[in-house]
Write a protein that holds these residues in place. Structure first.
Motif, PDB file in Angstrom:
ATOM      1  N   GLY A  76       0.795  -1.224   0.000  1.00 34.30           N
ATOM      2  CA  GLY A  76       0.000   0.000   0.000  1.00 34.30           C
ATOM      3  C   GLY A  76       0.822   1.265   0.000  1.00 34.30           C
ATOM      4  O   GLY A  76       0.368   2.281   0.534  1.00 34.30           O
ATOM      5  N   GLY A  77       2.017   1.246  -0.601  1.00 33.97           N
ATOM      6  CA  GLY A  77       2.776   2.470  -0.794  1.00 33.97           C
ATOM      7  C   GLY A  77       2.287   3.201  -2.023  1.00 33.97           C
ATOM      8  O   GLY A  77       1.221   2.903  -2.579  1.00 33.97           O
ATOM      9  N   LYS A 132       4.588   8.544   9.781  1.00 32.98           N
ATOM     10  CA  LYS A 132       5.866   8.975  10.339  1.00 32.98           C
ATOM     11  C   LYS A 132       7.009   8.939   9.327  1.00 32.98           C
ATOM     12  O   LYS A 132       8.162   9.162   9.687  1.00 32.98           O
ATOM     13  CB  LYS A 132       6.225   8.098  11.544  1.00 32.98           C
ATOM     14  CG  LYS A 132       5.262   8.244  12.721  1.00 32.98           C
ATOM     15  CD  LYS A 132       5.642   7.326  13.873  1.00 32.98           C
ATOM     16  CE  LYS A 132       4.681   7.494  15.044  1.00 32.98           C
ATOM     17  NZ  LYS A 132       5.019   6.577  16.166  1.00 32.98           N
ATOM     18  N   ASP A 133       6.709   8.657   8.081  1.00 32.66           N
ATOM     19  CA  ASP A 133       7.751   8.578   7.054  1.00 32.66           C
ATOM     20  C   ASP A 133       8.245   9.984   6.736  1.00 32.66           C
ATOM     21  O   ASP A 133       7.525  10.795   6.148  1.00 32.66           O
ATOM     22  CB  ASP A 133       7.192   7.900   5.801  1.00 32.66           C
ATOM     23  CG  ASP A 133       8.263   7.615   4.760  1.00 32.66           C
ATOM     24  OD1 ASP A 133       9.409   8.074   4.936  1.00 32.66           O
ATOM     25  OD2 ASP A 133       7.949   6.935   3.769  1.00 32.66           O
ATOM     26  N   GLU A 173       2.789  21.539  -2.112  1.00 37.83           N
ATOM     27  CA  GLU A 173       3.829  21.064  -1.207  1.00 37.83           C
ATOM     28  C   GLU A 173       5.020  20.469  -1.957  1.00 37.83           C
ATOM     29  O   GLU A 173       5.970  19.997  -1.332  1.00 37.83           O
ATOM     30  CB  GLU A 173       3.244  20.025  -0.247  1.00 37.83           C
ATOM     31  CG  GLU A 173       2.138  20.588   0.627  1.00 37.83           C
ATOM     32  CD  GLU A 173       1.711  19.631   1.720  1.00 37.83           C
ATOM     33  OE1 GLU A 173       2.564  19.237   2.533  1.00 37.83           O
ATOM     34  OE2 GLU A 173       0.507  19.286   1.755  1.00 37.83           O
ATOM     35  N   ALA A 174       4.959  20.486  -3.279  1.00 37.05           N
ATOM     36  CA  ALA A 174       6.045  19.929  -4.094  1.00 37.05           C
ATOM     37  C   ALA A 174       7.004  21.044  -4.515  1.00 37.05           C
ATOM     38  O   ALA A 174       6.575  22.144  -4.873  1.00 37.05           O
ATOM     39  CB  ALA A 174       5.481  19.231  -5.329  1.00 37.05           C
ATOM     40  N   LEU A 205       9.036  15.855  -3.213  1.00 35.09           N
ATOM     41  CA  LEU A 205       7.831  15.807  -2.382  1.00 35.09           C
ATOM     42  C   LEU A 205       8.024  14.783  -1.278  1.00 35.09           C
ATOM     43  O   LEU A 205       8.621  13.725  -1.496  1.00 35.09           O
ATOM     44  CB  LEU A 205       6.621  15.417  -3.249  1.00 35.09           C
ATOM     45  CG  LEU A 205       5.256  15.343  -2.574  1.00 35.09           C
ATOM     46  CD1 LEU A 205       4.795  16.747  -2.158  1.00 35.09           C
ATOM     47  CD2 LEU A 205       4.224  14.715  -3.504  1.00 35.09           C
ATOM     48  N   HIS A 206       7.528  15.092  -0.087  1.00 38.24           N
ATOM     49  CA  HIS A 206       7.585  14.139   1.016  1.00 38.24           C
ATOM     50  C   HIS A 206       6.687  12.942   0.719  1.00 38.24           C
ATOM     51  O   HIS A 206       5.544  13.100   0.269  1.00 38.24           O
ATOM     52  CB  HIS A 206       7.156  14.798   2.325  1.00 38.24           C
ATOM     53  CG  HIS A 206       8.242  15.623   2.948  1.00 38.24           C
ATOM     54  ND1 HIS A 206       9.328  15.063   3.575  1.00 38.24           N
ATOM     55  CD2 HIS A 206       8.413  16.969   3.022  1.00 38.24           C
ATOM     56  CE1 HIS A 206      10.125  16.020   4.030  1.00 38.24           C
ATOM     57  NE2 HIS A 206       9.592  17.186   3.697  1.00 38.24           N
ATOM     58  N   ASN A 207       7.184  11.758   0.999  1.00 33.03           N
ATOM     59  CA  ASN A 207       6.446  10.523   0.709  1.00 33.03           C
ATOM     60  C   ASN A 207       5.086  10.495   1.398  1.00 33.03           C
ATOM     61  O   ASN A 207       4.089  10.072   0.807  1.00 33.03           O
ATOM     62  CB  ASN A 207       7.262   9.312   1.148  1.00 33.03           C
ATOM     63  CG  ASN A 207       8.551   9.155   0.371  1.00 33.03           C
ATOM     64  OD1 ASN A 207       8.827   9.893  -0.561  1.00 33.03           O
ATOM     65  ND2 ASN A 207       9.356   8.183   0.753  1.00 33.03           N
ATOM     66  N   ARG A 208       5.043  10.919   2.661  1.00 35.00           N
ATOM     67  CA  ARG A 208       3.790  10.829   3.418  1.00 35.00           C
ATOM     68  C   ARG A 208       2.693  11.704   2.810  1.00 35.00           C
ATOM     69  O   ARG A 208       1.507  11.368   2.890  1.00 35.00           O
ATOM     70  CB  ARG A 208       4.022  11.206   4.879  1.00 35.00           C
ATOM     71  CG  ARG A 208       4.429  12.641   5.112  1.00 35.00           C
ATOM     72  CD  ARG A 208       4.548  12.979   6.601  1.00 35.00           C
ATOM     73  NE  ARG A 208       4.901  14.369   6.795  1.00 35.00           N
ATOM     74  CZ  ARG A 208       6.137  14.826   6.821  1.00 35.00           C
ATOM     75  NH1 ARG A 208       7.153  13.987   6.672  1.00 35.00           N
ATOM     76  NH2 ARG A 208       6.370  16.118   7.003  1.00 35.00           N
ATOM     77  N   VAL A 209       3.082  12.833   2.196  1.00 28.86           N
ATOM     78  CA  VAL A 209       2.105  13.722   1.566  1.00 28.86           C
ATOM     79  C   VAL A 209       1.449  13.024   0.382  1.00 28.86           C
ATOM     80  O   VAL A 209       0.226  13.054   0.206  1.00 28.86           O
ATOM     81  CB  VAL A 209       2.787  15.031   1.120  1.00 28.86           C
ATOM     82  CG1 VAL A 209       1.821  15.899   0.315  1.00 28.86           C
ATOM     83  CG2 VAL A 209       3.310  15.799   2.332  1.00 28.86           C
TER      84      VAL A 209
END
Length: 418
Positions: A24-25, A57-58, A84-85, A123-127
């Motif tokens: 589920g990534g 928390k990633d 956010e990118a 971009l942050h993975n969690r976003v």
């Protein structure tokens, strides 16, 4: 997988699906969303072994090629996350030793893929995962977490997936998107070509006094590449390659020692540095699946290929996988045919395997070429970088490769709906 829109796997009985995705990534969720957007009638489920907080928390960030951003636009999530990118507007490449006072720039990349379209974004993975998860839930994807797959068995017309809690799912197609150490790949007895580089990639975030102006930097050092990738604000994400023992020492040590070593590699051109996130080290190696398919099963993302981060293309290879697979599955579904048949799987493999193996070989050669301190090799590679820098046509080709637009590009990566 984050909690919104998810439900535990326990208590559910055996149910029929068209596609079951293990993982589920962002690769697994992007595939599920692509399938449901194009063919709402497809029954799709995504299961991930990790608990929800693992995604929330990633702290890692990734470079997403322009082709991947087009994919997100087609899936309807780019508008939500674009703010956010951080666009990567240009890139410089140096080749030096730590003791060198000056790091000459041998290669520069600048310019857009198309007017107003940078060749990549950070971009942050969690976003991204949060946005994909919300869109997938809204589209009707069944989301299960935590739901590790225990085993599966394949019949003529379906595959039965058994989860750790004892529940089962039946599907016409099983997709393994469960990472480079894929359990499903092992259960399917798919062999791999694999070796260890003896290196680790240190990943962290730093804040700096001066703005980066969207510039990415890759410094080739004897221990391996040191990449500085711009984030929103006066912050950058680092991918720092070191020999494994040295990486473990740096990650386990105190902040003061780490920041001193960091400054030796980063330099002072962006002013004073400070750590702005946790530091983690990941072992680096090459893993290529000998086959991308088995009866009623396809590998995608890192389950099919794990390559060195020197080219920044490992993640984007995964998006090429799922864009190709989604295109084939949706076409097959619209014809009323079996989406898990060997004909479908062979089409997927023929589309993706050569491209992936080619990139694996390229990154392996680049890592061996640049992760050494041999004077003759250094001279040869610096001449090569200089030649590329002076040939606009060749540089444009490399920008297209970095943007994910080289070769036989699936429709979703061109920004076209299925």
């Amino acid at each position: 997988m984050p909690t919104a829109g998810t439900k535990p796997a326990n208590g559910a009985g055996t149910r029929d699906l068209d596609v079951f995705i293990a993982g589920g990534g962002y690769v697994g969720l992007s595939l599920a969303l692509a399938l449901k957007k194009a063919a709402p009638g497809l029954a799709v489920a995504v299961a991930d072994a990790r608990p929800p907080e693992a995604f929330e928390k990633d702290e890692r960030a990734s470079a997403f090629a322009a082709a991947a951003c087009r994919l997100f636009g087609t899936l309807g999530v780019w508008r939500e996350i674009r703010g956010e990118a951080q666009p990567i507007t240009d890139m410089i490449v140096t080749d030096s030793r730590l003791r060198d006072m000056v790091r000459p720039v041998y290669l520069t990349f600048e310019g857009d893929l198309e007017p107003g379209e940078p060749f990549a974004h950070m971009l942050h993975n969690r976003v991204l995962v949060k946005a994909l998860l919300g869109a997938a839930a809204k589209a009707g994807v069944e989301l299960l977490a935590p739901a590790p797959v225990d085993d599966f068995s394949t019949g003529d017309e379906q595959v039965t997936i058994r989860l750790k809690d004892g529940s089962e799912r039946r599907a016409r197609l099983l997709v393994a998107a469960d990472g480079v150490r894929s359990r499903l790949r092992d259960l399917a007895n798919i062999r791999t070509v694999k070796w260890d580089y003896g290196q680790s990639g240190i990943v962290t975030t730093v804040a700096h006094e001066r703005p980066h102006h969207g510039r990415a930097e890759e410094h080739f050092l004897p221990s391996g590449p040191f990449a500085i990738l711009p984030l929103k604000g006066d912050r950058s994400s680092l991918v720092w390659t070191e020999k494994r023992g040295e990486a473990e020492r740096l990650v386990a040590g105190d902040d003061f020692t780490f920041e001193l070593e960091l400054e030796r590699r980063f330099g002072r051109h962006l002013g004073k540095l400070r750590l702005d996130g946790p530091r983690q080290a990941y072992p680096l190696g090459l893993t290529l699946a000998r086959s991308f398919i088995a009866p009623r099963m396809a590998l995608a993302g890192d389950a099919a290929h794990g390559i060195h981060p020197i080219s920044g293309q490992g993640l984007n290879l995964g998006f090429r996988d799922i864009a190709a697979l989604a295109e084939i599955v949706v076409e097959t579904h619209r014809l009323g045919l079996d989406v898990g048949s060997m004909e479908v799987l062979e089409r997927y493999q023929s589309w993706r395997r050569f491209d992936t193996w080619q990139m694996g070989v390229v990154t392996d050669v680049l890592n061996r070429l640049f992760s050494n301190d041999n004077d003759l090799v250094r001279a040869i590679r610096d001449v090569g970088l200089g030649v590329v820098d002076r040939l606009p046509g060749l540089k444009k080709m490399f920008i297209g490769e970095a943007a994910g637009m080289a070769g036989d590009v699936p429709r979703l990566l061109r920004g076209e709906a299925l």
